[in-house]
Scaffold this motif. Structure first.
Motif, PDB file in Angstrom:
ATOM      1  N   UNK A   1      -1.354   1.806  -6.010  1.00  0.00           N
ATOM      2  CA  UNK A   1      -2.275   2.871  -5.981  1.00  0.00           C
ATOM      3  C   UNK A   1      -1.837   3.950  -5.039  1.00  0.00           C
ATOM      4  N   UNK A   2      -1.446   3.620  -3.974  1.00  0.00           N
ATOM      5  CA  UNK A   2      -0.748   4.514  -3.091  1.00  0.00           C
ATOM      6  C   UNK A   2       0.544   5.158  -3.315  1.00  0.00           C
ATOM      7  N   UNK A   3       1.083   4.590  -4.152  1.00  0.00           N
ATOM      8  CA  UNK A   3       2.315   5.079  -4.937  1.00  0.00           C
ATOM      9  C   UNK A   3       1.989   6.359  -5.617  1.00  0.00           C
TER      10      UNK A   3
ATOM     11  N   UNK B   1      -7.509   1.834  -3.559  1.00  0.00           N
ATOM     12  CA  UNK B   1      -6.862   1.436  -2.015  1.00  0.00           C
ATOM     13  C   UNK B   1      -7.658   0.443  -1.259  1.00  0.00           C
ATOM     14  N   UNK B   2      -8.814   0.469  -1.909  1.00  0.00           N
ATOM     15  CA  UNK B   2      -9.692  -0.646  -1.206  1.00  0.00           C
ATOM     16  C   UNK B   2      -9.608  -1.951  -1.904  1.00  0.00           C
TER      17      UNK B   2
ATOM     18  N   UNK C   1       7.248  -0.282   1.075  1.00  0.00           N
ATOM     19  CA  UNK C   1       7.856   1.127   1.433  1.00  0.00           C
ATOM     20  C   UNK C   1       6.905   2.031   0.967  1.00  0.00           C
ATOM     21  N   UNK C   2       6.121   2.150  -0.197  1.00  0.00           N
ATOM     22  CA  UNK C   2       5.037   3.077  -0.531  1.00  0.00           C
ATOM     23  C   UNK C   2       4.155   3.157   0.667  1.00  0.00           C
TER      24      UNK C   2
ATOM     25  N   UNK D   1      -6.651   3.189   6.639  1.00  0.00           N
ATOM     26  CA  UNK D   1      -5.457   2.791   7.209  1.00  0.00           C
ATOM     27  C   UNK D   1      -5.452   1.393   7.490  1.00  0.00           C
ATOM     28  N   UNK D   2      -6.629   0.758   8.003  1.00  0.00           N
ATOM     29  CA  UNK D   2      -6.702  -0.539   8.249  1.00  0.00           C
ATOM     30  C   UNK D   2      -6.358  -1.365   7.078  1.00  0.00           C
ATOM     31  N   UNK D   3      -6.774  -0.915   5.891  1.00  0.00           N
ATOM     32  CA  UNK D   3      -6.893  -1.799   4.572  1.00  0.00           C
ATOM     33  C   UNK D   3      -5.302  -1.690   4.221  1.00  0.00           C
ATOM     34  N   UNK D   4      -4.728  -0.473   4.535  1.00  0.00           N
ATOM     35  CA  UNK D   4      -3.172  -0.330   4.002  1.00  0.00           C
ATOM     36  C   UNK D   4      -2.394  -1.375   4.869  1.00  0.00           C
ATOM     37  N   UNK D   5      -2.635  -1.048   6.181  1.00  0.00           N
ATOM     38  CA  UNK D   5      -1.912  -2.204   7.199  1.00  0.00           C
ATOM     39  C   UNK D   5      -2.142  -3.696   6.895  1.00  0.00           C
TER      40      UNK D   5
END
Length: 945
Positions: free
Chosen positions: A180-182, A169-170, A220-221, A204-208
């Motif tokens: 990885x999120x999916x 995720x990072x 979408x994932x 969350x910051x990394x995802x954004x």
């Protein structure tokens, strides 16, 4: 040249030839052969015999050939697990190939081979690929972990792959992050309890950050994962919303809906006083409107989601009404959905526009759409009070078109308008009554009946209107029958003197002639209410009704909150939570919106959250649930414990005569010398000294008698032997006939006096005078052993073949068992054919008595009977012989009685009783005089037993 050549062959030993080609030294020939194999596999031929030869082709640098071999492998590994192990070495080698595409291909295929034996060999290659320097390989490996977890969850956890996934995720590459999120989301879904996606502000910051650079499905994932995160405060919620908002302008509608889901969820945490809250509302409208310019199927999905959004936050789209106006070329499913949203958005500001549009729709050709449009006009009237008058006049215009289905829908919605605005628009009832004959749908008929019953005092001919519905009572649907029963009882309570017969007729139809339990229960309850306490009946049946709410089809608030969390998924199209339609072992997690925060709690506007507004208004309209339940639970069917004690006589009176004297107070009728039986129930009556109605079944249903006596039906003669054992090879049959609550039965005792077991019983009647026939087979559940008896009650009906017998009440019966067929004949007492609605109205009795010629009158003497007139009346009423009037002439009691046979023949009687004389004189008049003799026998049997 096209690929079609691979699908055609003229040779005989196809598999053999392919085998030879696969083992050829020439690369081109090998590739051609593998293509032929794949082509055969595609059209469904079994080419699994070539497994070892195809696997040998894996050792190649040619990417195209490798892909084909891997495709073959995925297809046949499950059926050839032992052979598939041969391929493991190649996978391991390919996972270290310098070409990243081959490494990724190997790891992807490994994930698709669902063979337990192979999985443990794949762990090492997969571990290497998860840490590969090439992002393409890493993203493929991330998905492979989810596939492997599906095959063997324990293995994945033991090998520590889940931790590696969390580290991804990072990752620096956005596609790897998305996959990885999916993968983690997929695994978390099958293990709801595990906290795999342990999201914190850093992750969350990394995802954004990754969100902006992903492919659309990756976005979408990530958005779906964000939607499951719970921000710690409104500031964090706002910052996430700000970074997600740009996704609203994406070209892919799935991305847009996923972004809308995140924003809808986090808006819960924002204070409504914030400027940003208003900005966000404005930003949400355009993307939703844009979705409606897609093709119809996408529009439908968008509309189903918008329907949820509008219920949750109508303010988002309140200025966008025109987008939901129907286009002529919209498919019906889009039209109906748009119509629904139009009503949800209707308000005082736009109601004129909406009504004009709806009136237009009501003249379309599509029947379903027209119906929905007419309903929509009614819903607008209920929702926006200021428009009600305009809506009613629009509906009246539509009724004038005389189009059948339009008229019926209009009547259904006008009923709801009456329920919302009582005593306001009743002037239109006359117009509605004109269309009564054209109603053929149950809902419209029920609505019209409700209107007539509710406003009976304003409709002069209400009784005639309701009577017209009663003619075909048994052909109506349950909905109409229930409504008709209630309407007639309402009418009776409003105009008791004129509608006595009508209410008697409907109660009889509902309780005795109906097999629908709901209808019978309601009929009995009304019957009981009317006879026990007419004042209470008035309070119950004519009570003030609570007003109906504005939106009757709103989704329940907690379900709506859950569905908002599923925007953009199938749940949002079905409007059902996933647990309602997802099968299998996967645990479905119930999602819910975050709790509201911020200072705006108290200042929440009712417009924004309809559920809150309604909750606040409710108590004014409907009593609190607790009170209602309390009242119901305190109901005690015996005499009440607290409060003044009930007079014993009043309780008994209610039980004795279900529709008797209790109604006199309501009708102000002293029942002129008729011994108080002025208005007696069609069936139930009280035998002398008994506290329960005869033949009604109500005594034990409510047991209001307080133990005064038990229920006994009409007179039942003792059993006699009909077929002696010596005439039937050891089978002895004795029996009698009875009638209880309108049902005739033949009560038999079968005794086996032979030395062998008897089984396979059956019974048949010959044609007879009144069409008596078994209503069910003769059921003897176990074989009848020697010296054993069994009692059976055989239900009878009167729909068999008719032939006049001599004597009239003769019945010829055949009984079969495993030994032989036996015949006997017996005489049945005629009173089992006396029906429960045999009470003739007084004027009718007089007219009929005069009308029947005198030569049809027969006189009989009933000797040795020492009962008084009231006891006689009660006893006879138990067997459905009804006393219509009683008078005393020169010291003699004269009882005027009527009864009706199952075939519709009426018999009128005058019974003369002298107090000192044990002989009674019975005069009978009937249009079929041959019946009189047998009616006299019935009188004699009933009075002497």
């Amino acid at each position: 040249m096209t690929d079609s050549k691979y699908f055609t062959t003229t040779k005989k030993g196809e598999i053999f030839e392919l085998k030879a080609e696969l083992n050829s030294d020439k690369k081109e020939k090998k590739k051609e052969a593998v293509k032929k194999v794949i082509a055969s596999m595609t059209v469904g031929k079994d080419v699994s015999a070539l497994f070892p030869d195809v696997v040998n082709c894996m050792q190649t640098d040619n990417l195209e050939l490798k892909k084909l071999v891997y495709l073959y492998l995925m297809n046949y590994a499950k059926s050839q697990p032992d052979m598939a192990i041969m391929a493991v070495n190649t996978f391991v080698k390919d996972c270290e190939d310098p070409n990243p595409l081959i490494r990724a291909l190997a790891v992807r295929t490994m994930g698709c081979i669902r063979v337990d034996k192979i999985t443990e060999y794949l762990c090492e290659p997969l571990r290497k690929c998860l840490k590969d320097e090439d992002p393409y390989v890493r993203k493929t490996a991330a998905v492979c972990v989810a596939k492997l977890h599906d095959i063997n969850a324990q293995l994945v956890e033991d090998q520590g792959f889940l931790d590696t996934l969390k580290d991804l995720i990072s990752d620096s590459n956005p596609m790897v992050v998305a996959n990885a999120v999916a993968a983690l989301s997929e695994i978390a879904e099958s293990h709801p309890s595990s906290n795999l996606l342990d999201l914190n502000p850093q992750s969350i910051n990394k995802l954004l950050t990754a969100l902006n650079e992903c492919t659309e499905w990756g976005q979408i994932f990530i958005l779906d994962c964000l939607a499951n995160y719970m921000p710690k405060d409104d500031r964090e919620a706002q910052s996430i919303c700000e970074r997600v908002t740009p996704r609203l302008s994406h070209a892919n509608s799935a991305v847009v809906l996923s972004a809308v889901k995140v924003l809808m969820k986090f808006m819960e945490m924002l204070s409504k006083d914030l400027d940003y809250y208003g900005t966000l509302l404005k930003k949400l409208a355009p993307p939703l409107v844009t979705l409606l310019s897609a093709e119809p199927e996408l529009q439908y999905v968008a509309l189903r989601n918008i329907n949820l959004i509008v219920q949750k936050r109508p303010e988002i789209l309140k200025h966008e009404m025109k987008v939901f106006f129907v286009k002529y070329n919209d498919p019906i499913y889009v039209k109906l959905e748009k119509l629904d949203i139009m009503i949800r958005l209707a308000s005082q500001a736009n109601i004129a526009q909406v009504l004009a549009e709806l009136k237009e729709y009501a003249t379309e050709v599509d029947v379903d759409f027209v119906r929905k449009a007419v309903r929509a006009i009614g819903r607008c009237a209920i929702k926006v009070e200021q428009s009600a008058e305009r809506c009613v006049s629009t509906l009246l215009d539509l009724i004038q078109t005389k189009v059948n289905y339009v008229v019926q829908e209009a009547i259904v919605v006008i009923k709801d308008i009456f329920r919302k605005y009582p005593n306001k628009y009743e002037s239109v009832i006359a117009t509605l009554c004109e269309n009564l004959d054209s109603l053929d749908e149950p809902e419209a008929r029920a609505a019209m009946i409700w209107i007539v019953g509710e406003y009976a005092e304003r409709i002069d001919n209400a009784d005639e209107l309701l009577e017209s519905f009663l003619e075909g009572f048994h052909d109506e649907s349950t909905q109409v029958q229930l409504q008709l029963l209630t309407a007639i009882v309402k009418l009776f309570l409003k105009k008791p003197t004129e509608t006595q017969e009508l209410v008697q007729q409907v109660l009889s139809l509902a309780t005795q002639d109906s097999d629908n339990p709901d209808l019978r229960d309601r009929g009995y309850i009304y019957w009981r209410l009317l006879s026990t306490d007419p004042v209470a009946a008035k309070e119950v049946v004519l009570a003030e009704k609570p007003l109906i709410s504005e939106e009757t089809d709103l989704i329940e608030p907690t379900l709506l909150d859950e569905l908002i969390c599923y925007i953009g998924t199938l749940a949002s199209v079905y409007h059902k939570p996933p647990s309602a339609f997802v099968e299998g072992s996967r645990g479905v997690v119930h999602k819910s919106l975050p709790p509201r925060t911020g200072s705006s709690e108290s200042a929440e506007s009712p417009e924004a959250a309809p559920s809150a507004g309604q909750a606040a208004e409710q108590p004014a309209v409907i009593p609190a649930q607790g009170d209602l339940l309390g009242d119901l639970l305190n109901l005690d069917l015996g005499p009440p414990v607290s409060g003044p004690p009930l007079a014993a006589s009043s309780v008994q009176m209610g039980a004795v005569d279900l529709l008797g004297g209790g109604l006199d107070s309501l009708m102000g009728d002293e029942s002129e010398g008729m011994g108080g039986s002025g208005f007696t129930a069609p069936g139930p009556a009280a035998p002398a000294g008994m506290g329960a109605p005869l033949g009604s079944g109500l005594g034990d249903l409510f047991d209001l008698t307080g133990g005064v006596g038990t229920l006994s039906g009409s007179y039942v003669a003792p059993k006699t032997v009909w077929l002696p054992a010596m005439k039937a090879k050891g089978l002895e049959i004795s029996g009698t006939f009875s009638r209880q609550v309108g049902a005739i039965s033949m009560d038999l005792v079968l005794t086996n006096k032979a030395l062998q077991v008897m089984s396979d019983f059956a019974i048949q009647f010959n044609r007879n005078s009144f069409g008596l026939a078994p209503a069910a087979p003769l059921q003897v559940h176990a074989p009848l052993a020697p010296n054993q008896s069994v009692e059976i009650s055989l239900p009878l009906n009167t729909v068999g073949s008719v032939m006049k017998m001599d004597p009239l009440n003769n019945l010829q019966v055949a009984v079969k068992n495993n030994i032989d067929v036996f015949y006997f004949s017996t005489l049945y007492p005629l009173h089992i054919l006396f029906v429960e609605d045999g009470k003739m109205e007084r004027q009718m009795f007089l007219a009929t008595w005069k009308d029947i010629p005198n030569e049809n009158e027969a006189q009989f003497q009933i000797k040795d009977c020492s009962l008084n007139a009231d006891a006689v009346s009660n006893k006879l009423q138990g067997s459905n012989i009804f006393t219509i009037a009683k008078r005393n002439v020169e010291g003699q009691d004269m009882l005027y009685q009527s009864l009706k046979l199952t075939n519709g023949i009426w018999v009128l009687a005058e019974l003369r009783i002298q107090p000192s004389n044990p002989s009674f004189t019975l005069s009978l008049k009937c249009r079929a005089p041959e019946v009189s003799q047998y009616v006299y026998q019935a009188y004699d049997a009933i009075l002497k037993n």
